[in-house]
Design a protein around this motif. Structure first.
Motif, PDB file in Angstrom:
ATOM      1  N   SER A  42       0.873  -1.227   0.005  1.00 55.98           N
ATOM      2  CA  SER A  42      -0.199  -0.038   0.181  1.00 55.98           C
ATOM      3  C   SER A  42       0.836   1.375   0.079  1.00 55.98           C
ATOM      4  O   SER A  42       1.832   1.328   1.079  1.00 55.98           O
ATOM      5  CB  SER A  42      -1.056  -0.060   1.222  1.00 55.98           C
ATOM      6  N   HIS A  77      -0.857   4.258  -0.177  1.00 49.21           N
ATOM      7  CA  HIS A  77      -2.134   5.184  -0.172  1.00 49.21           C
ATOM      8  C   HIS A  77      -1.524   6.218   0.683  1.00 49.21           C
ATOM      9  O   HIS A  77      -0.887   6.148   1.734  1.00 49.21           O
ATOM     10  CB  HIS A  77      -3.215   4.380   0.733  1.00 49.21           C
ATOM     11  N   ASP A  78      -2.016   7.420   0.211  1.00 46.91           N
ATOM     12  CA  ASP A  78      -1.812   8.828   1.023  1.00 46.91           C
ATOM     13  C   ASP A  78      -0.182   8.798   0.933  1.00 46.91           C
ATOM     14  O   ASP A  78       0.278   9.658   1.860  1.00 46.91           O
ATOM     15  CB  ASP A  78      -2.152   8.722   2.573  1.00 46.91           C
ATOM     16  N   ARG A 131       1.935   3.140   8.605  1.00 47.31           N
ATOM     17  CA  ARG A 131       0.426   3.468   8.228  1.00 47.31           C
ATOM     18  C   ARG A 131       0.190   2.339   7.145  1.00 47.31           C
ATOM     19  O   ARG A 131      -0.925   1.987   6.959  1.00 47.31           O
ATOM     20  CB  ARG A 131       0.798   4.809   7.390  1.00 47.31           C
ATOM     21  N   ALA A 132       1.291   1.885   6.255  1.00 47.74           N
ATOM     22  CA  ALA A 132       1.098   0.838   5.192  1.00 47.74           C
ATOM     23  C   ALA A 132       0.605  -0.440   5.909  1.00 47.74           C
ATOM     24  O   ALA A 132      -0.181  -1.298   5.576  1.00 47.74           O
ATOM     25  CB  ALA A 132       2.185   0.618   4.218  1.00 47.74           C
ATOM     26  N   GLU A 154      -0.384  -0.968   9.073  1.00 48.53           N
ATOM     27  CA  GLU A 154      -2.063  -0.600   9.501  1.00 48.53           C
ATOM     28  C   GLU A 154      -3.118  -0.838   8.487  1.00 48.53           C
ATOM     29  O   GLU A 154      -4.138  -1.440   8.872  1.00 48.53           O
ATOM     30  CB  GLU A 154      -2.120   0.660  10.382  1.00 48.53           C
ATOM     31  N   ARG A 155      -2.899  -0.237   7.288  1.00 46.89           N
ATOM     32  CA  ARG A 155      -3.884  -0.369   6.250  1.00 46.89           C
ATOM     33  C   ARG A 155      -4.271  -1.591   5.828  1.00 46.89           C
ATOM     34  O   ARG A 155      -5.169  -2.097   5.617  1.00 46.89           O
ATOM     35  CB  ARG A 155      -3.551   0.608   5.275  1.00 46.89           C
ATOM     36  N   THR A 156      -2.789  -2.440   5.560  1.00 42.42           N
ATOM     37  CA  THR A 156      -3.037  -3.666   4.939  1.00 42.42           C
ATOM     38  C   THR A 156      -3.373  -4.796   6.125  1.00 42.42           C
ATOM     39  O   THR A 156      -3.732  -5.968   5.533  1.00 42.42           O
ATOM     40  CB  THR A 156      -1.804  -3.853   4.225  1.00 42.42           C
ATOM     41  N   GLU A 199      -9.835   7.210   3.472  1.00 44.63           N
ATOM     42  CA  GLU A 199      -9.343   6.640   4.923  1.00 44.63           C
ATOM     43  C   GLU A 199      -7.978   7.642   5.176  1.00 44.63           C
ATOM     44  O   GLU A 199      -7.090   7.612   4.615  1.00 44.63           O
ATOM     45  CB  GLU A 199      -9.091   5.069   5.357  1.00 44.63           C
ATOM     46  N   ARG A 200      -7.960   7.908   6.540  1.00 49.19           N
ATOM     47  CA  ARG A 200      -6.753   8.637   7.030  1.00 49.19           C
ATOM     48  C   ARG A 200      -6.290   7.520   8.164  1.00 49.19           C
ATOM     49  O   ARG A 200      -7.171   7.173   9.178  1.00 49.19           O
ATOM     50  CB  ARG A 200      -7.098   9.810   7.744  1.00 49.19           C
ATOM     51  N   ALA A 201      -4.995   7.089   7.875  1.00 47.10           N
ATOM     52  CA  ALA A 201      -4.298   6.313   8.755  1.00 47.10           C
ATOM     53  C   ALA A 201      -4.213   7.033  10.104  1.00 47.10           C
ATOM     54  O   ALA A 201      -3.662   8.099  10.060  1.00 47.10           O
ATOM     55  CB  ALA A 201      -3.109   5.850   8.211  1.00 47.10           C
TER      56      ALA A 201
END
Length: 714
Positions: free
Chosen positions: A228, A230-231, A260-261, A263-265, A711-713
């Motif tokens: 990821s 993302h962001d 953050r990555a 946590e997102r995945t 989404e915001r991590a």
């Protein structure tokens, strides 16, 4: 079997005697050349006594180097890598002084500074002699390399017989650059893999892939290793919720982005199953680390990011060779820079200051240490290895992606691939070697060189703020306010080696005056944020505050297009002469994106959905005819935005692996590259060794439409 053992033992003894003899001769020659190095007493000695003294001194130095040196290096593993590299010479000289003191024959003496020189020369000569004698002995070559890893695996069970995977990232090498280098014979190893020479069957396939809008190592490698990105709108961006500038190659930034990555995945990364991460910004979940930025700031026994240095520095000859190559490459850069200046070469950027040292670190030190670590991983039988070689990217930034300087680096990188391939033949398990790049580079002069002002100057003018007098006609070589350092990947490797979270000027930018915009650059991508407004400003809000700003930017000949949020359309792309296209109509009406090719609309829409996308995203002009862009940084080979080769890297994969995509499709985005690599790892492991389970995102790039914050991590 016993006869074979005796033959190997006799061969080893013969090589040891030959190395001892050469070392003895080397010591005699140095004693005759250096005035502060004596092998005889003040009253004089016979030639026989001097020769015996030299032989005993060389033998004692060899024994101390073999026995004491590995212990010293292990004690110094917590010392930052570059400091250890400098200590090598002083410690090596101390071992020579000790060898001379215990010598029972004659009265050898050496000044401390002379001992350092003598020890360095003798180590290099001994290593070169041993390597030359073993070059035709595959078993000796295997044993010599096997010493780098066998001690770390003695207490572990035997490795699997399933194929392992080595992924080598050639940072910044575009697909077309690699293809041209193969066709021109600059990279014979890659050419052999692709069957480019007559009579050779291909073993690999070459596949281009398309980056996200943020075509830079931070976004690409985070997506590849952790699934990821993302962001991650750029290499550096301003986050309004914290008032800080996030930078991908800053240790604190790398740690946060990796967190953050994950946590997102919900997954640790590509390398969690017996993996090794070498020379990267992120760990990928690997347990074995060397020169990894996201762990470089940690201290303590649990931080193993420098463990790979032991495998390299346990042989003092390695440090000697690397140091000599470092000096040679720094001198080569100075000579190339002076030649370019004398010829009036254009485009050209400043290559003075510390840049020759940064370049030499990237092209020599980082390459040598990372390749040595990969060799250790191969011989240890690790399941997955991911290594980044940043040499080409660093040189291409300053010399140009197709310059002669960059071509020389490609030759040396190809030799590194050949060495890895050769070592893999002696590994305890079969290996599949995958080579890829995280992005390419697009040529072109800088925005400042063409127009005499920086993007920050243009923004200030559009806001009605004072513009520095030097904004027009800036003298060459002067770094203006608003510009940023280039060579980000190499500087990140230096930071990881020094274990120092040093920051670039302005990276922790807290505006002194709230109404002043924050202007940041990532190659040919610019980001403009207004820190006094807590949310992402809309086009209507920007026009109300600064009515001239958006027209000034959109109509400037050096700007390709702008992305802004719109209260009416969700998001719009702005171009020259009033061009305006809502995001949901970009596929049918590309408008200003027409020059940037297929996929540009999807990349822009995806970035628009990020929580930390800047108030105004600025992509520079792009000429499709020659692939040139205008960098907002001081780079004549740049990446970070859309336009040209920077968005078209490559995947070079073995034919034994399944194709990256089926049916003639295209790999789009770093997250899809992650899914391809994960599939290949699972194919190699087989059903009996499943990798960690993971919730994989759907195939294909995400293409949100309109004003969707996502989404915001935390």
């Amino acid at each position: 079997m016993r006869d074979g053992w005796w033959r190997r033992a006799a061969s080893q003894v013969g090589r040891s005697i030959a190395v001892w003899a050469v070392s003895t001769v080397t010591m005699l020659v140095l004693a005759g050349i250096l005035p502060d190095f004596q092998l005889q007493s003040p009253d004089g000695d016979s030639a026989t006594t001097i020769a015996v003294t030299a032989a005993l001194g060389a033998g004692a130095f060899g024994v101390l180097s073999a026995v004491v040196w590995p212990l010293l290096v292990r004690l110094l593993l917590l010392v930052p890598a570059l400091v250890l590299g400098l200590l090598v010479f002083f410690l090596n000289g101390s071992l020579l002084l000790l060898a001379l003191r215990v010598n029972p024959s004659g009265q050898p003496e050496a000044a401390p500074e002379t001992a350092v020189i003598v020890a360095a020369v003798m180590s290099a000569v001994a290593s070169a002699t041993g390597a030359a004698l073993a070059v035709r002995d595959d078993e000796a070559y295997r044993r010599r390399l096997h010493r780098l890893a066998v001690r770390r695996r003695r207490r572990q069970p035997p490795c699997s017989s399933a194929p392992g995977t080595v992924v080598v990232q050639l940072d910044g090498v575009g697909h077309d650059v690699l293809r041209d280098a193969v066709d021109r014979g600059l990279m014979p190893t890659a050419a052999r893999w692709l069957g480019a020479a007559p009579g050779q069957d291909p073993t690999h396939r070459l596949t281009p892939w398309r980056t996200d809008w943020s075509s830079q190592t931070g976004a690409s490698q985070l997506g590849i290793l952790h699934g990821s990105n993302h962001d991650v709108p750029a290499f550096r961006w301003y986050e309004k919720d914290t008032g800080e500038v996030m930078v991908c190659n800053r240790p604190a930034g790398a740690v946060e982005l990796q967190r953050r990555a994950v946590e997102r995945t919900g997954d640790g990364g590509l390398l969690t199953a017996d993996g090794a991460s070498r020379g990267n910004l992120f760990s990928g979940g690997a347990g074995e680390l060397a020169l990894v930025l996201s762990v470089s700031a940690r201290r303590g026994r649990e931080n193993r990011s420098r463990a790979g240095y032991f495998a390299y520095f346990c042989d003092p000859a390695n440090a000697v060779r690397t140091a000599l190559s470092f000096v040679a490459d720094a001198g080569r850069e100075i000579g190339q820079s002076l030649r370019a200046r004398a010829r009036g070469q254009r485009p050209r950027v400043s290559r003075g200051g510390l840049y020759p040292l940064v370049r030499a670190f990237a092209t020599v030190v980082e390459r040598d240490v990372v390749v040595a670590a990969v060799i250790g991983d191969l011989l240890a039988g690790r399941t997955a290895v991911y290594a980044d070689l940043v040499a080409y990217d660093e040189v291409a930034h300053h010399s140009g992606p197709r310059s002669r300087d960059a071509e020389q680096v490609l030759r040396r990188l190809d030799r590194a691939l050949a060495l890895i391939e050769r070592v893999a033949e002696h590994a305890p398990r079969p290996y599949r070697i995958v080579v890829l790049s995280d992005h390419g580079q697009s040529p072109g002069e800088t925005f400042r060189a063409r127009y005499g002002l920086t993007l920050a100057d243009l923004v200030r003018a559009g806001c009605g703020l004072p513009v520095p007098r030097r904004a027009v006609g800036v003298p060459p070589g002067v770094e203006p306010w608003g510009s940023t350092r280039s060579g980000a990947e190499a500087r990140a490797a230096v930071r990881a080696a020094l274990r120092r979270p040093a920051e670039e000027r302005g990276e922790r930018h807290r505006p002194a005056r709230g109404f002043e915009p924050v202007v940041l650059a990532s190659g040919n991508l610019g980001l403009i944020s207004f820190p006094d407004v807590p949310h992402r400003m809309s086009r209507e809000e920007i026009d109300a505050r600064h009515p001239a700003l958006l027209p000034t930017l959109a109509n400037h000949p050096g700007v390709g297009f702008l992305l802004v949020r719109s209260e009416e359309h969700g998001g719009v792309v702005l171009g020259a002469r009033g061009a305006e296209t809502p995001l949901d109509r970009l596929d049918a009406e590309p408008g200003p994106l027409a020059a940037f090719g297929p996929g540009a609309a999807a990349a822009v829409r995806r970035t628009h959905s990020f929580p930390h996308t800047a108030d105004i995203m600025v992509n520079s002009f792009h000429d499709p005819a020659d692939g040139e862009v205008l960098a907002f940084e001081e780079q004549i080979g740049s990446h970070g935005g859309l336009g040209g080769d920077q968005g078209r890297p490559f995947l070079l994969s073995p034919l034994a692996l399944s194709p990256p995509v089926d049916g003639g499709g295209e790999v789009v985005g770093a997250e899809q590259v992650h899914r391809v690599l994960r599939r290949w790892l699972e194919e190699a492991a087989g059903p009996q060794v499943p990798l960690a389970a993971r919730q994989a995102p759907p195939e294909g790039p995400a293409e949100p439409v309109g004003d969707q914050p996502g989404e915001r991590a935390a």
